[in-house]
Design a protein around this motif. Structure first.
Motif, short mmCIF file in Angstrom:
data_model
loop_
_atom_site.label_atom_id
_atom_site.label_comp_id
_atom_site.label_asym_id
_atom_site.label_seq_id
_atom_site.Cartn_x
_atom_site.Cartn_y
_atom_site.Cartn_z
N GLU A 229 0.82 -1.21 0.00
CA GLU A 229 0.00 0.00 0.00
C GLU A 229 0.86 1.26 0.00
N SER A 230 1.94 1.26 0.79
CA SER A 230 2.81 2.44 0.81
C SER A 230 3.53 2.61 -0.53
N CYS A 231 3.90 1.50 -1.15
CA CYS A 231 4.56 1.58 -2.47
C CYS A 231 3.61 2.16 -3.52
N ASP A 232 2.34 1.75 -3.47
CA ASP A 232 1.36 2.29 -4.41
C ASP A 232 1.24 3.80 -4.25
N PHE A 233 1.21 4.26 -3.00
CA PHE A 233 1.11 5.70 -2.74
C PHE A 233 2.33 6.44 -3.27
N VAL A 234 3.53 5.92 -2.96
CA VAL A 234 4.76 6.58 -3.40
C VAL A 234 4.83 6.67 -4.92
N ALA A 254 -2.83 3.55 2.54
CA ALA A 254 -1.50 3.25 3.08
C ALA A 254 -1.40 3.64 4.55
N SER A 255 -2.01 4.78 4.90
CA SER A 255 -1.98 5.25 6.28
C SER A 255 -2.74 4.28 7.20
N GLU A 256 -3.90 3.84 6.76
CA GLU A 256 -4.68 2.91 7.57
C GLU A 256 -3.96 1.57 7.71
N LYS A 257 -3.28 1.13 6.66
CA LYS A 257 -2.51 -0.12 6.74
C LYS A 257 -1.38 0.01 7.76
N HIS A 258 -0.70 1.16 7.73
CA HIS A 258 0.40 1.36 8.69
C HIS A 258 -0.12 1.37 10.12
N GLN A 259 -1.23 2.07 10.36
CA GLN A 259 -1.78 2.10 11.71
C GLN A 259 -2.22 0.72 12.17
N HIS A 260 -2.74 -0.08 11.25
CA HIS A 260 -3.14 -1.46 11.57
C HIS A 260 -1.91 -2.28 11.97
N LEU A 261 -0.83 -2.17 11.20
CA LEU A 261 0.40 -2.90 11.51
C LEU A 261 0.97 -2.46 12.86
#
Length: 391
Positions: A229-234, A254-261
């Protein structure tokens, strides 16, 4: 193990520090709670030379001249000639937030409760029962001194290779990030991914330290911040054909995925401590695991950590801006990677430490810092905000 197979430092320790005055003096050092360095250099932020002064300050706290920091000690308390102070902490006994909590308490108590007289001396009466310091006695023959000099040369070579860049980001802070309705940590971590891609043109395995203090004796877990998700955003940020709406949509995912992790890591559902447990069991059972061998050998080319400020109310930074902390930093984990530490100070400031190695032709801490500032600015612009905007 035969004596011949021991390393020179270990042989030297056994031969010259196992008895007599050397053992007595070394015991005094190793049994001490902490180490104090009265550093003859002047360090700290200088308004007329902000970049060089902060880089020098950070490198000094990290390694000094190598012989004036006791790296095996719980922490080294460093006092510079111009009154600036700092700490070099050894990691095995506690994580950075613990030493940060201690330092905040000491600084606030010393400055706002105990205080100083007009002439600079401490308020209160001296304790006559405190013993005077005594000089430790040593007997170091020439062969021992040669081993010490060789060790110092090796340490200096490692220290001189560290490219350390420390800088304040003043364009905005967590107050404006929160207006974007996202986690400040997730925002900074995505900015680090964007900055790394700008810097290196590729993605890499990324380590972010997460605390597991919800558990008794909990230490840390790893958040693997580089995600699909972060790669897609970048990639969307670097693609001029993408619209602001598309980029914002990918940012939110990407932000929601990071907070979940991060939540998983904090609550014992991370990956890396379980992998380490499997590694320990495999060693105990003498089982060779190709999977563990591969996954545990992957380098962390981007190692990151946030230094949380836990007792901001002790300082009231809006009234006492001179007590703003630059946070803490560390060296790169991989020879061809970056180490990045950051602290969100108050509402409008983020301090960064970026480290790498001069010996690596691909990395440059100041170049990464430039890309990081660009990444943060590019991202806040997506939300219609400008630097220092009150919108």
């Amino acid at each position: 193990m035969t004596r011949r197979s021991l390393r020179p430092g270990r042989r030297c320790r056994q031969a010259y520090f196992g008895r007599g005055k050397n053992k007595q003096s070394l015991d005094a050092v190793e049994k001490a709670a902490f180490f104090v360095t009265l550093d003859e250099t002047e360090q700290g932020y200088k308004e007329e030379d902000p970049v060089t002064s902060m880089d020098s300050y950070a490198k000094s706290l990290l390694h000094g001249r190598c012989f004036d920091r006791w790296f095996d000690k719980s922490f080294t308390f460093i006092i510079f000639k111009n009154g600036k102070m700092g700490l070099n902490a050894e990691h095995s006994w506690a994580d950075a937030p613990i030493i940060g909590h201690l330092w905040e308490y000491v600084m606030a108590t010393d400055s706002f409760q105990l205080g100083y007289l007009e002439d600079g001396h401490c308020k209160g009466d001296t304790n006559p029962n405190i013993p005077y310091p005594t000089r430790l006695q040593w007997d170091l023959p020439e062969e021992c001194q040669e081993v010490i000099e060789t060790s110092l040369t090796s340490a200096n070579r490692l220290a001189d290779d560290i490219d350390f860049h420390s800088f304040p980001f003043t364009a905005f802070g967590k107050a404006l990030i929160k207006k974007c309705r996202t986690s400040p940590d997730a925002f900074v971590q995505l900015a680090l991914q964007l900055a790394h891609y700008k810097d290196m043109g590729k993605f890499c395995l990324t380590y972010e330290a997460s605390m597991t203090r919800l558990y008794r004796e909990g230490r840390t877990e790893t958040v693997r911040s580089c995600t699909a998700e972060s790669c897609d955003f970048v990639l969307a940020m670097e693609d001029p054909t993408q619209t602001v709406e598309q980029r914002l949509r990918l940012f939110k995912i990407a932000s929601e995925k990071h907070q979940h992790l991060y939540r998983l890591a904090m609550t014992g559902s991370g990956i890396d401590r379980h992998l380490f447990c499997l590694y320990v069991v495999s060693k105990y059972l003498a089982v060779e695991s190709p999977f563990l061998k591969e996954v545990l050998s992957e380098p962390w080319r981007l190692s990151t950590s946030q230094t949380p400020q836990q007792q901001v109310e002790l300082f009231h930074l809006d009234k006492n801006p001179e007590y703003v902390s630059s946070g803490g930093g560390f060296g790169p984990v991989a020879d061809d990677g970056y180490g990045v530490s950051y602290v969100l100070v108050g509402d409008n400031l983020i301090n960064f430490h970026v480290s790498s190695k001069f010996s690596c032709p691909e990395t440059d801490s100041h170049r990464f810092g430039k890309h990081l500032r660009e990444a943060l600015t590019d991202m806040i612009t997506l939300f219609g905000f400008k630097s220092n905007s009150k919108k």
